[in-house]
Design an enzyme around this catalytic site. Structure first.
Site, PDB file in Angstrom:
ATOM      1  CD  GLU A 126      17.186  71.764  33.080  1.00 37.85           C
ATOM      2  OE1 GLU A 126      17.234  72.741  32.323  1.00 37.85           O
ATOM      3  OE2 GLU A 126      16.147  71.133  33.315  1.00 37.85           O
ATOM      4  CG  HIS A 167      12.804  71.988  32.343  1.00 37.53           C
ATOM      5  ND1 HIS A 167      14.081  72.339  31.989  1.00 37.53           N
ATOM      6  CD2 HIS A 167      11.995  72.448  31.366  1.00 37.53           C
ATOM      7  CE1 HIS A 167      14.044  72.996  30.828  1.00 37.53           C
ATOM      8  NE2 HIS A 167      12.784  73.079  30.444  1.00 37.53           N
TER       9      HIS A 167
END
Lengths: 287, 379
Positions: A211, A249
């Site tokens: 990611e 995150h």
């Protein structure tokens, strides 16, 4: 075989008497994991889950008595850095930290201390690992996996489940799935896990789910082109993410132009990795 | 959490890092008064948490208290990148011999704290890194050893700080490191750190980012947070423990998990649509939490379709379905919802939704395609 966890895993659960710890201990038992001990300071001497698992006051006593070789951490963020150090100090070789929200400077100190020790830290902010059919350490739902020859490594949780589920739907099984964690500073990175899969006889193909944020996917791309003989299928989340915003995150942020999905996808493609556009496309790349 | 320049400088001053004399003004009269006290040319600096402040006219140098008052009245109440300017930092002008850069941050790759210095101060360090990376000096700091004097000398040598100033530079570096550690920062920047014509070293600007995960250790910092530069929906979402980021598309997204939320946005884009937001409801969300998330999504007038993608693990699909049903009954939204539920209690969840007559999908791909075509129809 598989990587990191298998039938000889002897698991100790740190924070076993907490709500999360207890719930997931039961789930891990259901997946066949050999759980030998739990630790909650102040609760030593108790037993949990109908007297199946003894609770100890410290990792040291728990490991001494039961021969635990792996630990999984479910303690709150402000105590989790200490919990990792405690496990390392007690000689645990594989430490899996599920906890999200550990201050990054705490993790820098932890990393410095464990750097010179013979210990492997997975996480923090990780869903853990699963080797279908033999062991689960963490919170990955066992029902969406089956035993097979595809190694999966990922920085996220539910996105990993999505991929495991898509694989299972297509009749493809998993050797081991490792969630390395969504924090900016983590114990074990993509390249290390890729090297374990490269050396694992059960694994024939690897799926790597990255990611935005940082440069670990780029480093993994370099590792793949130099060292991997097994095919790698990639996916990078965050192609539609704006810069300078933390996407859930702690580690998922494009800073100073570094960490874009585009750069990661290009690096992986140059290393010969087939990069899927969306998770459900991944099984189609595995022959 | 990002601190204002004036807050960062307060912290620097508490740690013996020299800063220019000056104070905060919230009216033109105050600006004039401070200029009179400082008795010389002053700099007016708008205190807004956005980049490119100087270029947007938020920094002015003036020579007299009267000018200070006039300019302050222009800047105060104006908007910089749509953020209203409520406060100005009024500081003495400084005679600059050289501008340098000094900063600290986390090096994710090496897993250590870095101190970074460059002889090219006053410009963005990312720009220097891109154009002339050789002009940037850095040292990694072992948290168990702290910042060592020899490391600072290495930095000073590399960016060619005159030896006569090493003592002052060393003190600034140690003090910056100390404040960085004490506040659990993830970034502390002095840009520029200036050497004055009379050979003093002064922090002319300051930027500090605090690790949100460490705020529990700093309850005093909580009320320093300025939310005026934040999107109202994002502030609202934080109250409910939701990670929400507003984007400019028209398909609202509600997903569990950050990675999956990003992937859901990505597939919308790949299928030709435009996501209106990032939204992660986290693990194990209750029906109430789901309902508050939907309220935030629906408060965005651009949203023409809502895509719900839940992969149940700890999160239970029936709980999510109940949250959706509750919102439907309460708000009766006119826009279509496309819902995909897989995992824990998905059968029960789908049952609840069948009664509510909503569009469902089996796969993420199907859900994204349906949402994209519905958004096009409505628009």
């Amino acid at each position: 075989m598989s990587i990191l966890i298998n039938g000889s895993t002897r698991l100790l659960v740190q924070g076993i008497t907490g709500q999360e710890g207890l719930f997931h201990t039961r789930q891990m038992l259901n997946c066949g994991t050999n759980i030998v001990a739990g630790v909650t300071p102040g609760r030593g001497g108790e037993w949990v889950l109908d007297g199946k698992i003894p609770v100890f006051d410290s990792v040291r006593t728990g490991a001494d008595v039961t021969g635990a070789n792996t630990s999984v951490i479910f303690v709150p963020a402000r105590f989790a850095g200490d919990a990792i150090l405690e496990a390392a100090d007690a000689g645990i070789k594989l430490i899996v930290c599920i906890t999200e929200g550990i201050p990054v400077n705490d993790m820098l100190t932890v990393k410095q201390v464990i750097r010179d020790k013979d210990v492997c830290l997975i996480g923090p902010n990780s869903p853990g690992l699963i080797t279908p059919g033999s062991a689960k350490v963490g919170i990955i739902p066992g029902s969406i996996t089956e035993k097979g020859n595809v190694g999966v490594v990922s920085r996220s949780g539910t996105l990993t489940y999505e991929v495991l589920y898509a694989l299972k739907q297509a009749g493809i099984g998993t050797s081991t799935c490792v969630g390395i964690g969504g924090d900016p500073v983590i114990g074990t990175n993509f390249s290390e896990i890729l090297s374990y899969f490269e050396g694992d006889s059960q694994t024939d193909v690897v799926v790597m789910i990255g990611e935005i944020g940082g440069r670990e996917e780029e480093k993994a791309a370099a590792f793949i082109s130099e060292h991997m003989t097994k095919p790698v299928i990639g996916f990078i989340a965050g192609q539609a993410a704006p810069p300078n915003k933390r996407m859930g995150h702690a580690g998922a942020i494009i800073e100073g132009g570094v960490g874009t999905a585009k750069a990661k996808i290009e690096a992986l493609q140059q290393a010969g990795v087939q990069v899927a556009h969306y998770p459900e496309e991944i099984p189609g790349y595995i022959k | 959490m990002r601190l204002h320049e004036y807050q960062s400088k307060d912290i620097f001053a508490q740690h013996q890092i020299p800063i220019p004399r000056g104070r905060l003004a919230s009216t033109p009269e105050e600006a004039k008064l401070i200029a009179e006290e400082l008795n010389g040319p002053v700099v007016l600096k708008a205190q807004v948490l956005v980049g490119g402040r100087g270029k947007a006219g938020g920094v002015r140098l003036v020579n007299t208290p009267k000018e200070a008052e006039e300019e302050a009245s222009k800047i105060l109440g104006s908007r910089i990148k749509d953020i209203p300017v409520r406060r100005l930092l009024v500081e003495e002008g400084v005679n600059i011999q050289q501008e340098i850069y000094l900063g600290m941050t986390v090096d994710r790759e090496c897993g250590e704290t870095l101190m970074i210095a460059s002889a090219e101060g006053g410009v963005e360090i990312e720009e220097v890194a891109r154009v002339s990376p050789e002009k940037i000096a850095r040292v990694g700091i072992n948290p168990l050893l702290g910042l060592r004097d020899f490391q600072i000398r290495n930095l000073a040598t590399e960016i060619e700080i005159p030896r006569t100033l090493w003592r002052l530079f060393t003190a600034v570096c140690h003090n910056l490191y100390e404040s960085y550690q004490e506040l659990d920062s993830t970034l502390a920047e002095i840009n520029p750190l200036v050497i004055t014509t009379d050979n003093r070293i002064i922090a002319l600007d300051g930027k500090i980012l605090i690790d949100d995960n460490a705020l529990f250790r700093h309850p005093d910092l909580m009320d320093k947070r300025d939310i005026s530069a934040e999107v109202p929906e994002e502030i609202e979402a934080r109250k409910f423990g939701l990670a929400y980021i507003k984007l400019d598309g028209n398909i609202g997204c509600l997903v569990n998990g950050a990675g999956l939320a990003m992937a859901s946005m990505d597939i919308i884009k790949y299928k030709g649509g435009h996501p209106a937001n990032f939204l992660d409801i986290g693990g194990g969300a209750s029906a109430e939490k789901v309902a508050s998330a939907l309220r935030i999504i629906l408060s965005d007038p651009q949203v023409k379709t809502v895509l719900v993608n839940i992969f149940g693990g700890i999160t239970r699909c029936d709980e999510v379905a109940n949250g959706i049903k509750q919102t439907m009954e309460e708000l009766n939204p006119e826009i279509p919802f496309v819902i995909r539920l897989v995992g824990t209690n998905d059968i029960e969840g789908r049952q609840i939704l069948a009664e509510a007559n909503l569009i469902t999908a089996e796969s993420l791909q199907e859900a994204a395609e349906k949402a994209v075509s519905l958004a096009k129809e409505v628009a």
